[in-house]
Design a protein around this motif. Structure first.
Motif, PDB file in Angstrom:
ATOM      1  N   LEU A  11      57.844  26.610  29.900  1.00 16.44           N
ATOM      2  CA  LEU A  11      58.082  26.053  31.234  1.00 16.44           C
ATOM      3  C   LEU A  11      57.021  26.547  32.214  1.00 16.44           C
ATOM      4  N   LEU A  12      56.643  27.823  32.129  1.00 17.39           N
ATOM      5  CA  LEU A  12      55.563  28.344  32.976  1.00 17.39           C
ATOM      6  C   LEU A  12      54.277  27.558  32.740  1.00 17.39           C
ATOM      7  N   ALA A  13      53.973  27.296  31.474  1.00 18.21           N
ATOM      8  CA  ALA A  13      52.729  26.595  31.141  1.00 18.21           C
ATOM      9  C   ALA A  13      52.739  25.148  31.625  1.00 18.21           C
ATOM     10  N   ASP A  14      53.904  24.530  31.662  1.00 21.45           N
ATOM     11  CA  ASP A  14      54.008  23.121  32.060  1.00 21.45           C
ATOM     12  C   ASP A  14      54.115  22.916  33.564  1.00 21.45           C
ATOM     13  N   MET A  35      50.729  26.680  43.688  1.00 14.60           N
ATOM     14  CA  MET A  35      50.424  25.834  42.535  1.00 14.60           C
ATOM     15  C   MET A  35      49.820  26.724  41.449  1.00 14.60           C
ATOM     16  N   PRO A  36      50.670  27.268  40.565  1.00 18.86           N
ATOM     17  CA  PRO A  36      50.191  28.227  39.565  1.00 18.86           C
ATOM     18  C   PRO A  36      49.581  27.554  38.348  1.00 18.86           C
ATOM     19  N   PHE A  37      48.776  28.326  37.644  1.00 14.81           N
ATOM     20  CA  PHE A  37      48.296  27.945  36.322  1.00 14.81           C
ATOM     21  C   PHE A  37      48.555  29.128  35.403  1.00 14.81           C
ATOM     22  N   TYR A  38      49.276  28.871  34.291  1.00 17.40           N
ATOM     23  CA  TYR A  38      49.601  29.926  33.339  1.00 17.40           C
ATOM     24  C   TYR A  38      48.739  29.779  32.103  1.00 17.40           C
ATOM     25  N   LEU A  45      49.069  34.616  34.819  1.00 18.24           N
ATOM     26  CA  LEU A  45      49.300  33.546  35.797  1.00 18.24           C
ATOM     27  C   LEU A  45      48.215  33.620  36.859  1.00 18.24           C
ATOM     28  N   TYR A  46      47.672  32.461  37.230  1.00 21.84           N
ATOM     29  CA  TYR A  46      46.635  32.387  38.248  1.00 21.84           C
ATOM     30  C   TYR A  46      47.120  31.551  39.427  1.00 21.84           C
ATOM     31  N   VAL A  47      46.751  31.991  40.622  1.00 22.78           N
ATOM     32  CA  VAL A  47      47.032  31.240  41.845  1.00 22.78           C
ATOM     33  C   VAL A  47      45.827  31.405  42.764  1.00 22.78           C
ATOM     34  N   SER A  48      45.355  30.302  43.317  1.00 22.94           N
ATOM     35  CA  SER A  48      44.317  30.351  44.332  1.00 22.94           C
ATOM     36  C   SER A  48      45.009  30.474  45.690  1.00 22.94           C
ATOM     37  N   MET A  49      44.545  31.406  46.509  1.00 21.61           N
ATOM     38  CA  MET A  49      45.148  31.624  47.828  1.00 21.61           C
ATOM     39  C   MET A  49      44.055  31.930  48.844  1.00 21.61           C
ATOM     40  N   THR A  50      44.438  32.007  50.099  1.00 18.04           N
ATOM     41  CA  THR A  50      43.482  32.217  51.175  1.00 18.04           C
ATOM     42  C   THR A  50      43.592  33.642  51.714  1.00 18.04           C
ATOM     43  N   ASP A 103      36.194  28.824  37.265  1.00 14.51           N
ATOM     44  CA  ASP A 103      36.801  28.949  35.939  1.00 14.51           C
ATOM     45  C   ASP A 103      38.288  28.615  35.986  1.00 14.51           C
ATOM     46  N   TYR A 104      38.967  29.086  37.024  1.00 19.35           N
ATOM     47  CA  TYR A 104      40.387  28.778  37.234  1.00 19.35           C
ATOM     48  C   TYR A 104      40.586  27.267  37.368  1.00 19.35           C
ATOM     49  N   TYR A 105      39.788  26.624  38.213  1.00 14.25           N
ATOM     50  CA  TYR A 105      39.921  25.182  38.436  1.00 14.25           C
ATOM     51  C   TYR A 105      39.716  24.417  37.126  1.00 14.25           C
ATOM     52  N   ARG A 106      38.673  24.787  36.392  1.00 14.83           N
ATOM     53  CA  ARG A 106      38.394  24.093  35.124  1.00 14.83           C
ATOM     54  C   ARG A 106      39.577  24.210  34.161  1.00 14.83           C
ATOM     55  N   ALA A 107      40.151  25.398  34.061  1.00 18.69           N
ATOM     56  CA  ALA A 107      41.278  25.608  33.151  1.00 18.69           C
ATOM     57  C   ALA A 107      42.516  24.841  33.615  1.00 18.69           C
ATOM     58  N   ALA A 108      42.744  24.805  34.916  1.00 21.15           N
ATOM     59  CA  ALA A 108      43.966  24.193  35.461  1.00 21.15           C
ATOM     60  C   ALA A 108      43.857  22.685  35.606  1.00 21.15           C
TER      61      ALA A 108
END
Length: 143
Positions: A11-14, A35-38, A45-50, A103-108
């Motif tokens: 569920l985390l991955a989806d 908007m996480p990416f696992y 777990l990755y999250v882009s933040m400000t 790298d995060y964007y490409r993976a997500a």
């Protein structure tokens, strides 16, 4: 409910929408929609933040965090707990801090239509990449 065992990591991955819980300076939780990416293989777990937002400041002070996601129908949920590290913000569009966001964007999400624009926005928006090593996961399928 089918007989397959519930896998909270699946569920985390989806999931592409979740709630990140960080700890305020007074000890109370601070919740933020993210908007996480696992990365299941790395269990991160990755999250882009400000930079400058409450969640970023909280994680700089206390890196403990939890992230919860739910299934689209609301009948399943998963929570991941762990310790976050922050990378950035970067001042150089081609520096390592911005490369981590690429790298995060490409993976997500795959390829971006204009990487130069993306890199410039990551610098101007003072974006930070959170990587949370997952230490504990739990959840349930309610039906």
């Amino acid at each position: 409910m089918n007989g397959a065992p519930f896998d909270p990591r699946a569920l985390l991955a989806d999931s592409r929408l979740g709630v990140l819980a960080t700890i305020k300076s007074d000890g109370r939780p601070q919740l933020s929609p993210v908007m996480p990416f696992y990365d299941r293989e790395a269990d991160v777990l990755y999250v882009s933040m400000t930079e400058g937002r409450a969640k970023t400041a909280n994680l700089r002070r206390d890196p403990r965090a939890a992230l919860e996601v739910t299934s689209p129908d609301g009948w399943s949920w998963a929570t991941a707990e762990g310790t976050a590290t922050l990378t950035g913000p970067g001042a150089d569009p081609h520096g390592p801090e911005v490369q981590a966001l690429v790298d995060y964007y490409r993976a997500a999400a795959g390829e971006h239509p204009d990487w130069d624009e993306y890199r410039a926005v990551m610098v101007s928006d003072r974006r930070v990449l959170m990587a949370m090593a997952v230490e504990h996961v739990y959840g349930a399928r309610l039906r």
